[in-house]
Every structure is written in C-alpha cells, then in structure tokens.
Design a protein around this motif. Structure first.
Motif, PDB file in Angstrom:
ATOM      1  N   ASN A   1       2.682  19.169 -17.388  1.00  0.00           N
ATOM      2  CA  ASN A   1       1.447  18.926 -16.643  1.00  0.00           C
ATOM      3  C   ASN A   1       1.697  19.014 -15.143  1.00  0.00           C
ATOM      4  N   VAL A   2       0.721  19.565 -14.444  1.00  0.00           N
ATOM      5  CA  VAL A   2       0.793  19.727 -13.000  1.00  0.00           C
ATOM      6  C   VAL A   2      -0.361  18.942 -12.378  1.00  0.00           C
ATOM      7  N   PHE A   3      -0.050  18.145 -11.374  1.00  0.00           N
ATOM      8  CA  PHE A   3      -1.052  17.334 -10.690  1.00  0.00           C
ATOM      9  C   PHE A   3      -1.279  17.883  -9.294  1.00  0.00           C
ATOM     10  N   ASP A   4      -2.531  18.006  -8.927  1.00  0.00           N
ATOM     11  CA  ASP A   4      -2.930  18.455  -7.605  1.00  0.00           C
ATOM     12  C   ASP A   4      -2.796  17.276  -6.644  1.00  0.00           C
ATOM     13  N   LEU A   5      -2.097  17.450  -5.562  1.00  0.00           N
ATOM     14  CA  LEU A   5      -1.875  16.374  -4.597  1.00  0.00           C
ATOM     15  C   LEU A   5      -2.777  16.479  -3.373  1.00  0.00           C
ATOM     16  N   THR A   6      -3.833  17.292  -3.452  1.00  0.00           N
ATOM     17  CA  THR A   6      -4.711  17.472  -2.295  1.00  0.00           C
ATOM     18  C   THR A   6      -5.927  16.565  -2.385  1.00  0.00           C
ATOM     19  N   ASP A   7      -5.800  15.379  -1.831  1.00  0.00           N
ATOM     20  CA  ASP A   7      -6.923  14.460  -1.659  1.00  0.00           C
ATOM     21  C   ASP A   7      -7.786  14.285  -2.907  1.00  0.00           C
ATOM     22  N   THR A   8      -7.166  14.011  -4.027  1.00  0.00           N
ATOM     23  CA  THR A   8      -7.936  13.781  -5.244  1.00  0.00           C
ATOM     24  C   THR A   8      -7.964  12.293  -5.541  1.00  0.00           C
ATOM     25  N   LEU A   9      -8.848  11.907  -6.421  1.00  0.00           N
ATOM     26  CA  LEU A   9      -8.904  10.509  -6.839  1.00  0.00           C
ATOM     27  C   LEU A   9      -7.840  10.209  -7.893  1.00  0.00           C
ATOM     28  N   LYS A  10      -7.218  11.270  -8.450  1.00  0.00           N
ATOM     29  CA  LYS A  10      -6.240  11.086  -9.519  1.00  0.00           C
ATOM     30  C   LYS A  10      -4.797  11.012  -9.022  1.00  0.00           C
ATOM     31  N   SER A  11      -4.514  11.596  -7.867  1.00  0.00           N
ATOM     32  CA  SER A  11      -3.131  11.610  -7.386  1.00  0.00           C
ATOM     33  C   SER A  11      -3.102  11.907  -5.891  1.00  0.00           C
ATOM     34  N   TYR A  12      -1.986  11.531  -5.250  1.00  0.00           N
ATOM     35  CA  TYR A  12      -1.799  11.858  -3.844  1.00  0.00           C
ATOM     36  C   TYR A  12      -0.320  11.759  -3.471  1.00  0.00           C
ATOM     37  N   SER A  13      -0.014  12.265  -2.279  1.00  0.00           N
ATOM     38  CA  SER A  13       1.342  12.177  -1.740  1.00  0.00           C
ATOM     39  C   SER A  13       1.259  11.584  -0.344  1.00  0.00           C
ATOM     40  N   ARG A  14       2.360  10.980   0.078  1.00  0.00           N
ATOM     41  CA  ARG A  14       2.433  10.381   1.412  1.00  0.00           C
ATOM     42  C   ARG A  14       3.830  10.621   1.971  1.00  0.00           C
ATOM     43  N   TYR A  15       3.903  10.940   3.240  1.00  0.00           N
ATOM     44  CA  TYR A  15       5.177  11.077   3.939  1.00  0.00           C
ATOM     45  C   TYR A  15       5.066  10.254   5.209  1.00  0.00           C
ATOM     46  N   PHE A  16       6.028   9.408   5.436  1.00  0.00           N
ATOM     47  CA  PHE A  16       6.016   8.540   6.612  1.00  0.00           C
ATOM     48  C   PHE A  16       7.319   8.716   7.368  1.00  0.00           C
ATOM     49  N   VAL A  17       7.231   8.875   8.662  1.00  0.00           N
ATOM     50  CA  VAL A  17       8.421   8.930   9.498  1.00  0.00           C
ATOM     51  C   VAL A  17       8.188   8.033  10.704  1.00  0.00           C
ATOM     52  N   ARG A  18       9.134   7.160  10.938  1.00  0.00           N
ATOM     53  CA  ARG A  18       9.039   6.244  12.085  1.00  0.00           C
ATOM     54  C   ARG A  18       9.824   6.881  13.233  1.00  0.00           C
TER      55      ARG A  18
END
Length: 170
Positions: A95-112
């Motif tokens: 299964n492939v999940f779309d990570l573009t602003d969906t209600l089902k999935s998302y990604s986050r990258y944080f850099v300080r």
C-alpha cells in the motif's frame, strides 16, 4: 621471469583493491540498506545529503488504534522526521499513502537552526509512503518514503530515498 610477472599482477590487483577501499561513499551508500528483518534502521537523503540517526534508539514506529507513526531524531534532536498515517486499517504490504495534505496521512520535517524551519503538513507539495513489510507476529514494519516541501522563509526541502526497517510498538 614468470615469477616476476606473477608478482607484478598480484601487486597491481592488490593496489587496485586498496584504492577501492579508500574511495569515499556516495551519499546514497551512506544510507542503511533496504531490509525487512526489523533491523531498526532509518535513513533518507535530505536535499541530496544522507541523514541517518547516530543510534538505532533515535528512530521508531508505533502502530496502534488504527494509527501508524514512524519517525527519527537526528543531531541531538535538532532535526526530526515524522510520518503519520491516521487510517491504519489500510496499512498493508504494497500500500502507498499520499503524504500531500490529506486527512489520512502526513509528513513533517523539523530543523532547529537560525530560522527554526518546521515543514509541517501544509507545506507538502508531493510525497508518498510505501509499506514494504508489515509483520504483526514479529512486530516489524518496513518501507520507503519521499516528500517535497516548500516553506516561504526556508529552502525547498526534498526528502528522497527514505527507508525504514523498524520493530514497532503495538
């Protein structure tokens, strides 16, 4: 004469082997291999540079209550990546999940850093997470991911060749 020729060949091939060993790794070669055995590995290229946790305890997965969380901290945690799938009922091999602003999935990258760039759900323009293995008996999940994010005051972020092979917490 034959011994000299034989010795020359041995020395030549030995020196070639030594040169190969000293050749620096490419950024892609610095990533952990794609495995499906619960090695507790995580890595990706961020704008072409390898990013891998220094210790396996800095990455992990949780799969419970129909939600999947995969993430890692880098550089004592000045950088982190997290991927969340809210519809865990559809987490299955292939299964492939779309990570573009969906209600089902998302990604986050944080850099300080000086700009405190927090590439959250609203900055993803393209991305996906593919499940390569889900072994509920041994609690192993592995797969691949990539995403691109744009945040006005920060550089465009391209996360490619992402891979993980984690033992998850149920």
């Amino acid at each position: 004469m034959k011994n000299t020729l034989l010795l020359s060949f041995i020395l030549f091939f030995s020196s070639c082997e030594l040169l190969d060993q000293k050749k620096p790794k490419t950024e892609l070669e610095k990533l952990p291999p794609l495995t499906t055995t619960g090695e507790n590995t995580f890595g990706c290229l961020v704008n072409g540079k390898a990013l891998v946790p220094k210790r396996s305890t800095k990455s992990g997965a949780i799969f419970q209550n129909n939600e999947l969380f995969i993430g890692a901290d880098f550089d004592n945690p000045n950088r982190s990546i997290s991927i969340i799938v809210f519809d865990g009922s559809s987490v299955a091999i292939g299964n492939v999940f779309d990570l573009t602003d969906t209600l089902k999935s998302y990604s986050r990258y944080f850099v300080r850093d000086q700009r405190l760039c927090d590439y959250d759900t609203h900055s993803t323009i393209v991305g996906s997470l593919k499940i390569g293995l889900l072994d509920s008996e041994n609690r192993i999940i592995s797969g691949e991911f990539d995403f691109t994010k744009i945040l006005g005051e920060c550089d465009t972020l391209r996360v490619t060749n992402g891979r993980f092979d984690l033992q998850y917490i149920p």
